[in-house]
Write an enzyme that holds these catalytic residues in place. Structure first.
Site, PDB file in Angstrom:
ATOM      1  N   GLY A 286      11.994 -66.286 -21.658  1.00 29.74           N
ATOM      2  CA  GLY A 286      10.869 -67.203 -21.713  1.00 29.74           C
ATOM      3  C   GLY A 286      10.743 -67.887 -23.060  1.00 29.74           C
ATOM      4  N   ARG A 287      11.126 -67.186 -24.108  1.00 31.48           N
ATOM      5  CA  ARG A 287      11.048 -67.767 -25.453  1.00 31.48           C
ATOM      6  C   ARG A 287      11.965 -68.974 -25.605  1.00 31.48           C
ATOM      7  NH1 ARG A 287      10.894 -61.735 -28.044  1.00 31.48           N
ATOM      8  NH2 ARG A 287       8.629 -61.459 -27.795  1.00 31.48           N
TER       9      ARG A 287
ATOM     10  N   TYR B 189       2.116 -68.219 -28.299  1.00 32.74           N
ATOM     11  CA  TYR B 189       2.355 -67.525 -27.034  1.00 32.74           C
ATOM     12  C   TYR B 189       3.834 -67.189 -26.819  1.00 32.74           C
ATOM     13  CZ  TYR B 189       2.781 -72.264 -24.713  1.00 32.74           C
ATOM     14  OH  TYR B 189       3.088 -73.543 -24.328  1.00 32.74           O
ATOM     15  N   GLU B 190       4.035 -66.235 -25.905  1.00 33.97           N
ATOM     16  CA  GLU B 190       5.356 -65.629 -25.633  1.00 33.97           C
ATOM     17  C   GLU B 190       6.000 -65.102 -26.912  1.00 33.97           C
ATOM     18  OE1 GLU B 190       7.911 -67.235 -22.673  1.00 33.97           O
ATOM     19  OE2 GLU B 190       6.274 -68.344 -21.717  1.00 33.97           O
ATOM     20  N   GLY B 191       5.174 -64.474 -27.738  1.00 32.73           N
ATOM     21  CA  GLY B 191       5.623 -63.885 -28.992  1.00 32.73           C
ATOM     22  C   GLY B 191       5.296 -64.778 -30.171  1.00 32.73           C
TER      23      GLY B 191
END
Length: 380
Positions: free
Chosen positions: A242-243, A362-364
């Site tokens: 996803g990143r 978001y997503e880390g």
């Protein structure tokens, strides 16, 4: 080293660019202002195959590679990051997670509809007390033999109210820590599943972000993804891919702001010439283009690693870290080049600047990406 795109990839990139300009650009300012979910545009994205790009055609997907997906994310994000994050979550987190780790029955029941865009999905990991620390899950899924009883709250869920299928990460056995976490497929409308308030956000305002509340929701055992205790690994492996999608989103936001700033600098005159001829502006554009190109190669490399079957944890973390940084720097400079007009909504760059910030979170978060990279440095 081959930096050339294939003919198919070039066609996909052009198709995404055309869609962004003809379907996303009209009304994008109004959707941002009113926080309106782009339902009509998302439906068309599904019809064109953009909602399940990497899914095998057996399950209704387009069967494309990660680089094609990244190219699409970049082009959509140049115009409308609210729409692109919907595409990202459905592709990278929901469809990829289900196709890679789901059972055949789960794929038949859910993946086909998700990949075709008939429905969209949401990925539910974050909680009020579990953002970056994903091991601290307070949402519980108590094993009752043939089903689980789900209780808890999830925060900041993209596609929160628009999704039909939710991949929910929950703690089943506290004593096992992260090894006692499971991933469950939850359907909208299940008794006890309530929608929390919609967040009023700085950016990506067209994307609906909600809290989700689970009160004794009965989840059949067949809705668990993978073996008992696989949930944390499922979340981490899914987020790693996803990143790359979010890195491509950040890249697109930066490239979109640069394109607008460049054209404005060619048209706007001051002191007897177009402002692009002034070194102060020309040097800004030179820095922006160089940094965007560097970010682009980091993002493409991460996508290539994924397609080649290489470990992409580090390349994905580097791509997201740098691309999100450049998205912020570029959009701020774009507003500066526009001057007073940059502060006005009609010129788009202030929206891109607001949208850019979330890519560092978001997503880390960027700090998490640095942890991933620095730990790899320490090991090697």
């Amino acid at each position: 080293m081959d930096f050339a795109l294939t003919e198919e990839q070039e066609m996909i990139k052009q198709a995404a660019r055309d869609f962004a300009r003809t379907e996303l650009l009209p009304g994008v300012i109004e959707r941002d202002e009113t926080q309106t979910f782009p339902a009509e545009q998302v439906k068309k994205l599904g019809e064109l195959g953009f909602m399940g790009m990497m899914v095998d055609p057996e399950y209704g997907g387009s069967g494309l590679d990660t680089l094609s997906y990244v190219l699409t994310m970049e082009e959509l994000s140049k115009i409308d990051a609210s729409s692109s994050v919907i595409v990202s979550v459905n592709n990278s987190l929901v469809c990829w997670g289900l196709e890679t780790f789901g059972s055949k029955e789960q794929k038949e029941k859910y993946l086909k509809k998700l990949a075709s865009g008939e429905i969209i999905g949401a990925f539910c990991l974050s909680e009020p007390e579990a953002g970056s620390d994903a091991t601290s899950q307070k949402t519980t899924a108590i094993d009752k033999g043939d089903h689980y009883i789900l209780n808890g709250t999830k925060n900041w869920i993209t596609n929160g109210n628009s999704a039909s299928v939710y991949l929910v990460i929950a703690q089943t056995d506290v004593e096992k820590g992260y090894k006692g976490i499971n991933a469950l497929i939850v359907e909208k409308g299940m008794p006890g599943f309530e929608m929390g308030p919609k967040e009023n956000k700085l950016g990506i305002r067209g994307s609906d972000t909600h809290s989700l509340i689970f009160n004794d929701v009965k989840i059949p055992k067949e809705n668990r993804i993978g073996e008992d205790g696989f949930g944390f690994k499922f979340a981490m492996k899914t987020l790693a891919g996803g990143r790359i999608g979010i890195a491509a989103q950040a890249l697109g936001i930066a490239a979109g702001a640069y394109d607008l700033a460049k054209e404005y600098a060619k048209e706007r005159s001051a002191f007897g010439t177009e402002i692009i001829n002034h070194q102060a502006i020309g040097f800004k554009l030179a820095d922006m283009q160089t940094q965007i190109q560097a970010a682009r190669y980091l993002v493409y490399k991460a996508a290539w690693d994924k397609d080649q079957g290489n470990n992409y944890d580090i390349s994905g973390a580097m791509a997201k870290l740098y691309a999100s940084q450049i998205a912020m720097e570029t959009t701020v400079e774009a507003v500066q080049i526009f001057g007073g007009n940059g502060f006005v909504k009609d010129y788009h760059v202030e929206r891109l600047m607001r949208d850019a910030k979330i890519t560092q979170i978001y997503e880390g978060t960027s700090e998490i990406q640095k942890m991933v990279i620095s730990r790899n440095i320490a090991k090697n």
